[in-house]
Scaffold this active site. Structure first.
Site, PDB file in Angstrom:
ATOM      1  N   CYS A  30       0.834  -1.210   0.000  1.00 20.50           N
ATOM      2  CA  CYS A  30       0.000   0.000   0.000  1.00 20.50           C
ATOM      3  C   CYS A  30       0.869   1.262   0.000  1.00 20.50           C
ATOM      4  O   CYS A  30       1.477   1.587  -1.011  1.00 20.50           O
ATOM      5  CB  CYS A  30      -0.994  -0.026   1.154  1.00 20.50           C
ATOM      6  SG  CYS A  30      -2.331   1.186   0.949  1.00 20.50           S
ATOM      7  N   HIS A  48      -3.723  -4.890   0.411  1.00 18.23           N
ATOM      8  CA  HIS A  48      -3.226  -5.361   1.718  1.00 18.23           C
ATOM      9  C   HIS A  48      -3.373  -6.874   1.836  1.00 18.23           C
ATOM     10  O   HIS A  48      -4.401  -7.368   2.330  1.00 18.23           O
ATOM     11  CB  HIS A  48      -4.005  -4.690   2.846  1.00 18.23           C
ATOM     12  CG  HIS A  48      -3.611  -3.278   3.117  1.00 18.23           C
ATOM     13  ND1 HIS A  48      -2.529  -2.942   3.904  1.00 18.23           N
ATOM     14  CD2 HIS A  48      -4.149  -2.119   2.690  1.00 18.23           C
ATOM     15  CE1 HIS A  48      -2.435  -1.619   3.973  1.00 18.23           C
ATOM     16  NE2 HIS A  48      -3.397  -1.097   3.232  1.00 18.23           N
ATOM     17  N   GLU A 103      -2.031  -8.677   3.936  1.00 15.07           N
ATOM     18  CA  GLU A 103      -1.939  -9.051   5.354  1.00 15.07           C
ATOM     19  C   GLU A 103      -3.227  -8.761   6.128  1.00 15.07           C
ATOM     20  O   GLU A 103      -3.389  -9.207   7.268  1.00 15.07           O
ATOM     21  CB  GLU A 103      -0.760  -8.314   6.010  1.00 15.07           C
ATOM     22  CG  GLU A 103      -1.021  -6.873   6.428  1.00 15.07           C
ATOM     23  CD  GLU A 103      -1.048  -5.859   5.291  1.00 15.07           C
ATOM     24  OE1 GLU A 103      -1.075  -4.640   5.588  1.00 15.07           O
ATOM     25  OE2 GLU A 103      -1.052  -6.254   4.114  1.00 15.07           O
TER      26      GLU A 103
END
Length: 246
Positions: free
Chosen positions: A99, A189, A191
């Protein structure tokens, strides 16, 4: 045998919820990337904590996190981070940017980062991989399209020279890029979970980054969607970050 070492360059501010629910952003990245026998360190670059020049060679790879700050901004820590990234590029270190990390890599290497003309992208978006994925990633037998959680207002608008787009979406032309065989940026993202994203929306409202109408629409979309395939993203990120230079 010497342990492999990696460093997370933390560009985000920790919330109390993230600390209590997940142990903080660093632990979120550890759950996605860390494997037995490795050493992972964190540098809170947002607070001015940077690795010393003589320590840069200690690490096999670096991960740059997301941030609520603008990658096109001019805060001192951002300029210090730009300098660090150029130094890491010069010694051919593996770097994975997520990001804000994706955007700041684009800027550091000579590309252009701007606020997106189409505004915020908050939710789960399906990206399409380029047919010309690097061999190490193409060998993973990933699907040609893969959902990922997104939460960004800025985007890499112009690629650095020698960089290649390896994924795009109907909203963002540069969802992922590679630069040589040692740098990769991901706009989304990998994660995040939906729970983390919903919490982040609350924080964006508190800071007046988004209006209530955007938040309501985003929450409705998110709640109606499945969680992205985090295992596929984990394989992709780990393969890139820990694979050999070609």
């Amino acid at each position: 045998m010497e342990k492999k070492r990696f460093a997370v360059l933390m560009c985000a501010e920790e919330s109390e919820y993230m600390k209590k629910a997940y142990g903080g952003y660093f632990e979120v990245f550890m759950r996605m990337l860390a494997e037995e026998g490795e050493t992972w360190d964190v540098y809170k670059v947002l607070r001015g904590e940077f690795p010393q020049d003589h320590d840069l060679l200690l690490y096999q790879g670096y991960v740059i996190t997301g941030s609520c700050r603008d990658a096109h901004g001019n805060d001192k820590w951002i300029h210090d981070l730009l300098t660090l990234l150029r130094n890491l590029d010069s010694i051919n270190k593996k770097i994975l940017g997520i990001c804000f990390g994706h955007q700041i890599l684009g800027r550091a290497l000579g590309g252009k980062v701007i606020p997106s003309p189409t505004g915020w992208d908050i939710g789960v978006r399906t990206i399409t991989f380029s047919p010309s994925l690097p061999f190490a990633l193409s060998s993973l037998d990933l699907p040609s399209r893969l959902p990922i959680i997104e939460c960004h207002r800025d985007e890499v608008r112009e690629l650095p020279v020698k960089a290649e787009v390896i994924a795009y979406s109907d909203k963002t032309g540069i969802e992922m890029f590679t630069y040589g065989d040692h740098i990769m940026g991901i706009q989304g993202h990998p994660e995040y979970s939906k729970d983390i994203l919903l919490h982040l929306i609350d924080r964006l409202i508190q800071r007046d980054y988004i209006i209530d109408a955007i938040a309501v629409e985003a929450r409705e979309r998110i709640n109606a969607m499945w969680e992205p395939d985090t295992e596929a993203w984990k394989r992709l990120c780990v393969t890139f970050l820990k694979g050999p230079l070609t």
